[in-house]
Design an enzyme around this catalytic site. Structure first.
Site, PDB file in Angstrom:
ATOM      1  N   LYS A   1       0.990  -1.268  -0.007  1.00  0.00           N
ATOM      2  CA  LYS A   1       0.061  -0.084  -0.103  1.00  0.00           C
ATOM      3  C   LYS A   1       0.752   1.140   0.090  1.00  0.00           C
ATOM      4  CE  LYS A   1      -1.202   2.818   2.840  1.00  0.00           C
ATOM      5  NZ  LYS A   1      -1.065   3.718   1.949  1.00  0.00           N
TER       6      LYS A   1
ATOM      7  N   GLU B   1       9.920   1.596  10.730  1.00  0.00           N
ATOM      8  CA  GLU B   1      11.205   2.459  10.564  1.00  0.00           C
ATOM      9  C   GLU B   1      10.586   4.006  10.416  1.00  0.00           C
ATOM     10  OE1 GLU B   1      14.073   2.080  10.267  1.00  0.00           O
ATOM     11  OE2 GLU B   1      14.480   0.135   9.860  1.00  0.00           O
TER      12      GLU B   1
ATOM     13  N   CYS C   1      14.353  11.092   6.287  1.00  0.00           N
ATOM     14  CA  CYS C   1      14.355  10.816   7.713  1.00  0.00           C
ATOM     15  C   CYS C   1      15.873  11.022   8.315  1.00  0.00           C
ATOM     16  CB  CYS C   1      13.932   9.173   7.889  1.00  0.00           C
ATOM     17  SG  CYS C   1      14.933   8.024   7.086  1.00  0.00           S
TER      18      CYS C   1
ATOM     19  N   GLU D   1      10.884  16.745  14.561  1.00  0.00           N
ATOM     20  CA  GLU D   1      11.223  16.659  13.017  1.00  0.00           C
ATOM     21  C   GLU D   1      10.396  17.649  12.259  1.00  0.00           C
ATOM     22  OE1 GLU D   1       9.693  13.224  10.918  1.00  0.00           O
ATOM     23  OE2 GLU D   1      11.774  12.874  10.108  1.00  0.00           O
TER      24      GLU D   1
HETATM   25  P1  NAD Z   1       3.160   9.178   6.836  1.00  0.00           P
HETATM   26  O1  NAD Z   1       3.268   8.455   8.309  1.00  0.00           O
HETATM   27  O2  NAD Z   1       2.327  10.427   6.639  1.00  0.00           O
HETATM   28  O3  NAD Z   1       2.857   8.229   5.868  1.00  0.00           O
HETATM   29  C1  NAD Z   1       3.492   6.661   5.723  1.00  0.00           C
HETATM   30  C2  NAD Z   1       2.568   5.929   5.139  1.00  0.00           C
HETATM   31  O4  NAD Z   1       1.591   5.498   5.905  1.00  0.00           O
HETATM   32  C3  NAD Z   1       1.938   6.322   4.073  1.00  0.00           C
HETATM   33  O5  NAD Z   1       1.505   5.137   2.997  1.00  0.00           O
HETATM   34  C4  NAD Z   1       0.348   6.649   4.309  1.00  0.00           C
HETATM   35  O6  NAD Z   1      -0.740   6.549   3.249  1.00  0.00           O
HETATM   36  C5  NAD Z   1       0.140   5.594   5.620  1.00  0.00           C
HETATM   37  N1  NAD Z   1      -0.856   5.983   6.454  1.00  0.00           N
HETATM   38  C6  NAD Z   1      -1.021   6.997   7.130  1.00  0.00           C
HETATM   39  N2  NAD Z   1      -2.279   6.705   7.948  1.00  0.00           N
HETATM   40  C7  NAD Z   1      -2.637   5.605   7.906  1.00  0.00           C
HETATM   41  C8  NAD Z   1      -3.444   4.658   8.443  1.00  0.00           C
HETATM   42  N3  NAD Z   1      -4.267   5.231   9.534  1.00  0.00           N
HETATM   43  N4  NAD Z   1      -3.466   3.376   8.374  1.00  0.00           N
HETATM   44  C9  NAD Z   1      -2.642   2.885   7.397  1.00  0.00           C
HETATM   45  N5  NAD Z   1      -1.620   3.753   6.793  1.00  0.00           N
HETATM   46  C10 NAD Z   1      -1.392   4.848   6.874  1.00  0.00           C
HETATM   47  O7  NAD Z   1       4.770   9.494   6.464  1.00  0.00           O
HETATM   48  P2  NAD Z   1       5.350   9.970   5.202  1.00  0.00           P
HETATM   49  O8  NAD Z   1       4.827  11.583   5.265  1.00  0.00           O
HETATM   50  O9  NAD Z   1       4.729   9.405   3.829  1.00  0.00           O
HETATM   51  O10 NAD Z   1       6.805   9.952   5.313  1.00  0.00           O
HETATM   52  C11 NAD Z   1       7.654  10.811   5.966  1.00  0.00           C
HETATM   53  C12 NAD Z   1       7.772  10.461   7.332  1.00  0.00           C
HETATM   54  O11 NAD Z   1       8.532   9.092   7.274  1.00  0.00           O
HETATM   55  C13 NAD Z   1       8.814  11.037   8.164  1.00  0.00           C
HETATM   56  O12 NAD Z   1       8.565  10.958   9.396  1.00  0.00           O
HETATM   57  C14 NAD Z   1      10.221  10.508   7.912  1.00  0.00           C
HETATM   58  O13 NAD Z   1      11.319  10.718   8.917  1.00  0.00           O
HETATM   59  C15 NAD Z   1       9.816   9.052   8.026  1.00  0.00           C
HETATM   60  N6  NAD Z   1      10.791   8.256   7.256  1.00  0.00           N
HETATM   61  C16 NAD Z   1      11.456   7.052   8.025  1.00  0.00           C
HETATM   62  C17 NAD Z   1      12.184   6.605   7.330  1.00  0.00           C
HETATM   63  C18 NAD Z   1      13.158   5.325   7.854  1.00  0.00           C
HETATM   64  O14 NAD Z   1      13.601   4.362   7.340  1.00  0.00           O
HETATM   65  N7  NAD Z   1      13.244   5.391   9.192  1.00  0.00           N
HETATM   66  C19 NAD Z   1      12.372   6.416   5.762  1.00  0.00           C
HETATM   67  C20 NAD Z   1      11.756   7.592   5.176  1.00  0.00           C
HETATM   68  C21 NAD Z   1      10.705   8.228   5.841  1.00  0.00           C
END
Ligand code: NAD
Length: 491
Positions: A181, A260, A294, A388
């Site tokens: 997804k 992650e 991240c 962040e």
């Molecule tokens: P996000 O948490 O908004 O979304 C991530 C995923 O979760 C998306 O696919 C989104 O559709 C899904 N999601 C959101 N709400 C949901 C729900 N209620 N049920 C199921 N799925 C749901 O994050 P983003 O804006 O896409 O990414 C940025 C964030 O990710 C930053 O905080 C960044 O630091 C972190 N990040 C971490 C890593 C790592 O490896 N540690 C890598 C990349 C990004």
């Protein structure tokens, strides 16, 4: 076919049970180019029924996929790697259009994902378990690794291609089938593209399924994915807030979830550090991909003896960087992903300035192109002091005592990555041991990563580890015993 082109807008389909299909009811949504603000593609806007079809397809495909021999499975992963490599020049502009990624970051991600696929091709030949000593005479005991079943990958938008693949490659290589997804902000580069590559490589129908959805429509899909007993585990990369919510959903059903999450990554510049190299490292680590990784450095702690010179030169370098059109190969920084992202970055800066911080560079934007921003004197009660903000904003602080610098580095709920710049490598290693981070880099940027490393964080940055360590997460360890002799029982 996953897409058709009409004038400038491509119409994509999603992958379920080996077929490229529309969402049930034919609903679609616009995928917006963050630089132009215009739609560049239409994407299936799925609902619960689509998610259920994908889960059912993955469950049906699981037994045959789990039983497939190592040679055949290895060949499929190698083929997927070759396809992705062949398509690199075509994917780079797509990443610019969908996620605003400039070409250096896009090429890094593609190469990274090719490496991930090649390394995964070796998984089927890794030992599938261990012999365990038994105290019972004549008993032979084995700990055997078995795939779980259906695993759901949930990918973020920012490192779209690398993390779209990372969300499903280890689970697949361990013998699971998957439902991916992708983020609604990058349904193509963090989802449909993975489907295209695995489909072309010849992965059997149902082994890889991709379900896309419109921004407001995650609820019913998440309900299916988290409530279905067929889905045994989740591989989530995204923000800590979403990760915490999904961890409690998975926990309520006693299911596994690999997390992650976000980071607030410190860089320590010790008194004996190479100043030129530290400045080069800081510029890259703070501003690459417009601060939307991240692992970007969020706070630079500089020994007071170097502070003024560091700041003067670092600020000049930040001011010289300009964001622009990511589809121009000469552009180093692209736009932020959405209007909301721009507003959030502005808010973080404004809150800090209102509490007495000083702005030395940036703070301004043209459209979604945000100028690299440097803040000093940020008080501890400003949220950006430890939280962040996903954009090109970095705080710089002086320190006198290394222990105070470690304490400042640990003054955040996150713990993803850190870097320590010093001429004394052993001092760097020993201070690094005191920094609460899953990954510490002595004389390297907070940012980086190769597919085989135990990538991952501590504290609110999550706990998953990739590389070969992911096998522990995406398999069950089963005990199998064989009794050579008839056993003697007390009853
Ligand atoms: P996000 O948490 O908004 O979304 C991530 C995923 O979760 C998306 O696919 C989104 O559709 C899904 N999601 C959101 N709400 C949901 C729900 N209620 N049920 C199921 N799925 C749901 O994050 P983003 O804006 O896409 O990414 C940025 C964030 O990710 C930053 O905080 C960044 O630091 C972190 N990040 C971490 C890593 C790592 O490896 N540690 C890598 C990349 C990004």
């Amino acid at each position: 076919m996953s897409s058709t082109t009409s004038r400038d807008t491509r119409a994509y389909r999603q992958l379920i049970a080996g077929e490229w299909v529309a969402a049930e009811g034919g609903r679609t949504f616009d995928d917006i180019n963050p630089y132009t603000g215009q739609p560049f593609a239409t994407i299936p806007a799925s609902g619960a029924a689509d998610a259920q079809r994908a889960i059912d397809a993955a469950a049906e495909a699981f037994p045959a996929w789990a039983a497939m021999g190592a040679r055949e499975r290895q060949a499929l992963f190698l083929k997927a790697a070759a396809i992705l490599e062949r398509r690199a020049d075509e994917i780079v502009p797509l990443m610019a259009e969908e996620t605003g990624s400039a070409s250096a970051f896009s090429r890094f991600q593609i190469q990274w994902a090719v490496g991930l696929l090649r390394q995964a091709a070796g998984y089927p030949y890794l030992p599938g378990g261990e012999i365990v000593q038994s105290d019972t005479p004549g008993v032979f005991a084995m700990a055997v690794r078995k795939p779980l079943g259906v695993v759901c990958g949930i990918s973020p938008w920012n490192g779209s291609v690398a993390l779209g693949f990372r969300s499903i490659v280890a689970p697949l290589a361990c013998g699971n089938t998957v439902v991916l997804k992708p983020s609604e902000e990058a349904p193509v580069c963090a989802g449909i593209l993975m489907g295209e590559v695995f489909h072309e490589a010849g992965f059997p129908p149902g082994v890889v399924n991709v379900v896309t959805h419109a921004p407001a429509d995650i609820g019913p899909i998440a309900d299916r994915l988290f409530d279905s007993p067929a889905v045994r585990a989740y591989n989530f990369t995204g923000s800590s807030a979403t990760g915490a919510r999904l961890a409690s959903r998975a926990g309520a059903k006693l299911k596994r979830i690999a997390l992650e999450l976000g980071g607030y990554n410190p860089m320590l510049v010790l008194a004996d550090a190479d100043l030129d190299y530290s400045i080069d490292t800081a510029v890259f680590a703070a501003f690459f991909h417009q601060g939307q990784i991240c692992m970007n450095t969020r706070k630079i702690l500089v020994h007071r003896s170097l502070y003024d010179t560091f700041l003067e030169r670092f600020v000049a370098r930040a001011k010289a960087l300009q964001a622009g059109d990511p589809s121009d190969p000469a552009t180093k920084l692209g736009p932020l992903i959405t209007e909301q992202a721009v507003a959030k970055v502005k808010q973080g800066i404004d809150e800090a300035l209102a509490r007495g911080a000083r702005l030395l560079a940036g703070g301004t934007c043209r459209g979604r192109c945000f100028d690299p921003t440097v803040l000093v004197d940020v008080p501890a009660d400003a949220p950006i002091h430890c939280e962040e903000v996903f954009g090109p904003v970095v705080l710089v602080e002086p320190f006198d005592d290394e222990q105070a610098a470690v304490q400042a580095a640990n003054g955040t709920a996150y713990g993803l990555t850190a870097s320590i710049m010093t001429a004394d490598v052993w001092r760097g290693i020993s201070l690094g041991g005191q920094v609460q981070a899953g990954m510490v880099n002595v004389n390297g940027p907070t940012m980086g990563g190769e597919p085989q490393i135990p990538f991952g964080g501590v504290k609110d940055s999550g706990w998953a580890r990739f590389g070969r360590w992911a096998i522990d997460i995406f398999t069950d360890l089963n005990l199998v015993t064989v009794s050579r002799n008839k056993r003697q029982y007390p009853l």
